[in-house]
Design a protein around this motif. Structure first.
Motif, PDB file in Angstrom:
ATOM      1  N   SER A 142       0.702  -1.284  -0.140  1.00 18.42           N
ATOM      2  CA  SER A 142      -0.068   0.017  -0.090  1.00 18.42           C
ATOM      3  C   SER A 142       1.011   1.380  -0.026  1.00 18.42           C
ATOM      4  O   SER A 142       2.042   1.353   0.585  1.00 18.42           O
ATOM      5  CB  SER A 142      -0.917  -0.020   1.274  1.00 18.42           C
ATOM      6  OG  SER A 142      -0.038   0.110   2.456  1.00 18.42           O
ATOM      7  N   ASP A 143       0.289   2.383  -0.463  1.00 19.20           N
ATOM      8  CA  ASP A 143       1.030   3.620  -0.639  1.00 19.20           C
ATOM      9  C   ASP A 143       1.444   4.117   0.634  1.00 19.20           C
ATOM     10  O   ASP A 143       2.389   4.688   0.993  1.00 19.20           O
ATOM     11  CB  ASP A 143       0.140   4.703  -1.328  1.00 19.20           C
ATOM     12  CG  ASP A 143       0.150   4.529  -2.793  1.00 19.20           C
ATOM     13  OD1 ASP A 143       0.525   3.449  -3.412  1.00 19.20           O
ATOM     14  OD2 ASP A 143      -0.944   5.048  -3.245  1.00 19.20           O
ATOM     15  N   GLY A 144       0.567   3.995   1.534  1.00 19.75           N
ATOM     16  CA  GLY A 144       0.778   4.338   2.963  1.00 19.75           C
ATOM     17  C   GLY A 144       2.149   3.593   3.668  1.00 19.75           C
ATOM     18  O   GLY A 144       2.999   4.206   4.228  1.00 19.75           O
ATOM     19  N   ARG A 147       5.463   4.388   1.816  1.00 21.36           N
ATOM     20  CA  ARG A 147       5.794   5.848   2.353  1.00 21.36           C
ATOM     21  C   ARG A 147       6.577   5.726   3.360  1.00 21.36           C
ATOM     22  O   ARG A 147       7.688   6.404   3.818  1.00 21.36           O
ATOM     23  CB  ARG A 147       4.749   6.872   2.265  1.00 21.36           C
ATOM     24  CG  ARG A 147       5.206   8.345   2.521  1.00 21.36           C
ATOM     25  CD  ARG A 147       4.003   9.184   2.440  1.00 21.36           C
ATOM     26  NE  ARG A 147       3.011   8.983   1.286  1.00 21.36           N
ATOM     27  CZ  ARG A 147       1.812   8.429   1.457  1.00 21.36           C
ATOM     28  NH1 ARG A 147       1.169   8.212   2.460  1.00 21.36           N
ATOM     29  NH2 ARG A 147       0.931   8.161   0.314  1.00 21.36           N
ATOM     30  N   ASN A 166       1.351  11.546   8.322  1.00 21.75           N
ATOM     31  CA  ASN A 166       0.604  10.465   7.504  1.00 21.75           C
ATOM     32  C   ASN A 166      -0.321   9.884   8.188  1.00 21.75           C
ATOM     33  O   ASN A 166       0.056   9.053   9.403  1.00 21.75           O
ATOM     34  CB  ASN A 166       1.665   9.369   7.050  1.00 21.75           C
ATOM     35  CG  ASN A 166       1.353   8.386   6.109  1.00 21.75           C
ATOM     36  OD1 ASN A 166       0.565   8.925   5.335  1.00 21.75           O
ATOM     37  ND2 ASN A 166       2.004   7.272   6.002  1.00 21.75           N
ATOM     38  N   ASP A 169      -2.904   4.468   6.145  1.00 23.63           N
ATOM     39  CA  ASP A 169      -3.709   4.028   4.868  1.00 23.63           C
ATOM     40  C   ASP A 169      -4.872   3.214   4.693  1.00 23.63           C
ATOM     41  O   ASP A 169      -4.375   2.021   5.047  1.00 23.63           O
ATOM     42  CB  ASP A 169      -2.554   3.749   3.894  1.00 23.63           C
ATOM     43  CG  ASP A 169      -3.041   3.785   2.471  1.00 23.63           C
ATOM     44  OD1 ASP A 169      -4.144   3.501   2.218  1.00 23.63           O
ATOM     45  OD2 ASP A 169      -2.281   3.474   1.563  1.00 23.63           O
ATOM     46  N   GLN A 171      -5.998   1.328   2.697  1.00 20.97           N
ATOM     47  CA  GLN A 171      -5.678   0.402   1.758  1.00 20.97           C
ATOM     48  C   GLN A 171      -4.692  -0.737   1.787  1.00 20.97           C
ATOM     49  O   GLN A 171      -4.281  -1.752   1.528  1.00 20.97           O
ATOM     50  CB  GLN A 171      -5.403   1.098   0.478  1.00 20.97           C
ATOM     51  CG  GLN A 171      -6.451   1.917  -0.391  1.00 20.97           C
ATOM     52  CD  GLN A 171      -7.654   1.244  -0.534  1.00 20.97           C
ATOM     53  OE1 GLN A 171      -7.529   0.215  -1.077  1.00 20.97           O
ATOM     54  NE2 GLN A 171      -8.638   1.848  -0.181  1.00 20.97           N
ATOM     55  N   SER A 172      -4.073  -0.263   3.221  1.00 21.26           N
ATOM     56  CA  SER A 172      -3.203  -1.569   3.742  1.00 21.26           C
ATOM     57  C   SER A 172      -3.769  -2.775   4.211  1.00 21.26           C
ATOM     58  O   SER A 172      -3.020  -3.763   4.331  1.00 21.26           O
ATOM     59  CB  SER A 172      -2.372  -0.968   5.131  1.00 21.26           C
ATOM     60  OG  SER A 172      -1.585   0.533   4.747  1.00 21.26           O
TER      61      SER A 172
END
Length: 281
Positions: A142-144, A147, A166, A169, A171-172
């Motif tokens: 996932s993006d988070g 990052r 942050n 996320d 979506q994780s």
């Protein structure tokens, strides 16, 4: 569950947990290595299957979490010495280790560096070391999470900035993860809250050390090792578990179809049964 503070050789405190003896003559002590960010209380959803198998859970807060002193010079390998000292304090000689997520690497460290103490290893949803030759490390992540871990490779200061700005996320986690957190594994909600109640120091230490040299090689893990990973994990993609399993000499890989980072723990009772079988062999 009994709790105690263990004083390490270098005068740090490790806050330890012990569910107590099972009463079985063939009792198997299993040291739980918690995820990121968690505290070290062993997993209540696994107490009953463990009791049935004659397994005694122990655990401890990693440095910077809960009641344990921070340890700025720590590596992933440091978990082996800490685990040994916790087991010594609790009067436990040989034991198995079971790690989830950020704890998976620490369980593997024990398997590599405590060959005279560790009887078997279970590592669930563990990230691979960074960098990992031949592994597209962030693919499928996932993006988070990506990052956060990229920031960790650049050091504590940058990670602190990223975590401050942050939010988690969503979506994780995949739908089975959210179902697990609302059901069998709702226990995590309190554990994460306790781990972050006084700030993110423990999480920062975990991430920075996980993305720095681990201090041991996976080929040194001599104990029988079970690697478990959900194929739909978006926090730590299952390619990490496959990479780890390919490098541990005595490993078995179990990929759980459709499971994510948390829901994969529904297969943990089977992993505990594997531990019991391996130790008895």
């Amino acid at each position: 569950m009994h709790e105690a503070d263990v004083l390490t050789d270098d005068r740090r405190v490790l806050h330890a947990y012990d569910v107590g003896p099972t009463g079985r003559p063939d009792e198997l002590a299993v040291l739980w290595h918690h995820g990121t960010p968690n505290i070290g209380a062993p997993p209540e959803p696994l107490f009953e299957p463990a009791r049935t198998l004659g397994i005694r859970w122990i655990g401890y807060d990693r440095p910077g979490y809960g009641g344990s002193t921070p340890h700025r010079d720590a590596t992933v390998a440091s978990a082996a010495a800490d685990s040994r000292q916790v087991a010594d304090q609790l009067g436990i000689g040989r034991f198995a280790v079971f790690g989830h997520s950020g704890g998976g690497a620490r369980a593997l460290a024990c398997g590599a560096l405590l060959p005279d103490r560790v009887r078997a290893v279970v590592s669930v949803s563990s990230p691979a070391p960074w960098p990992a030759d031949g592994l597209d490390y962030f693919a499928g992540m996932s993006d988070g999470t990506a990052r956060e871990l990229r920031a960790a490779t650049r050091g504590r200061a940058e990670l602190e900035e990223v975590l401050a700005a942050n939010e988690f996320d969503p979506q994780s986690f995949v739908p089975p993860d959210y179902a697990a957190l609302d059901g069998n594994w709702s226990w995590f909600n309190g554990i994460v809250q306790a781990a972050t109640a006084n700030g993110l120091d423990g999480m920062i230490e975990d991430d920075v050390t996980a993305m720095a040299p681990w201090g041991f090689d996976l080929t040194e893990v001599a104990a029988q090792t079970l690697i478990v990973h959900g194929t739909d994990d978006r926090m730590v993609p299952s390619s990490h578990g496959e990479w780890i399993a390919a490098r541990c000499p005595a490993s078995e890989l179990r990929l759980q179809p459709g499971e994510g980072h948390i829901s994969v723990l529904d297969s943990a009772p089977a992993a505990l049964a594997w531990l019991r079988q391996v130790v008895a062999a």
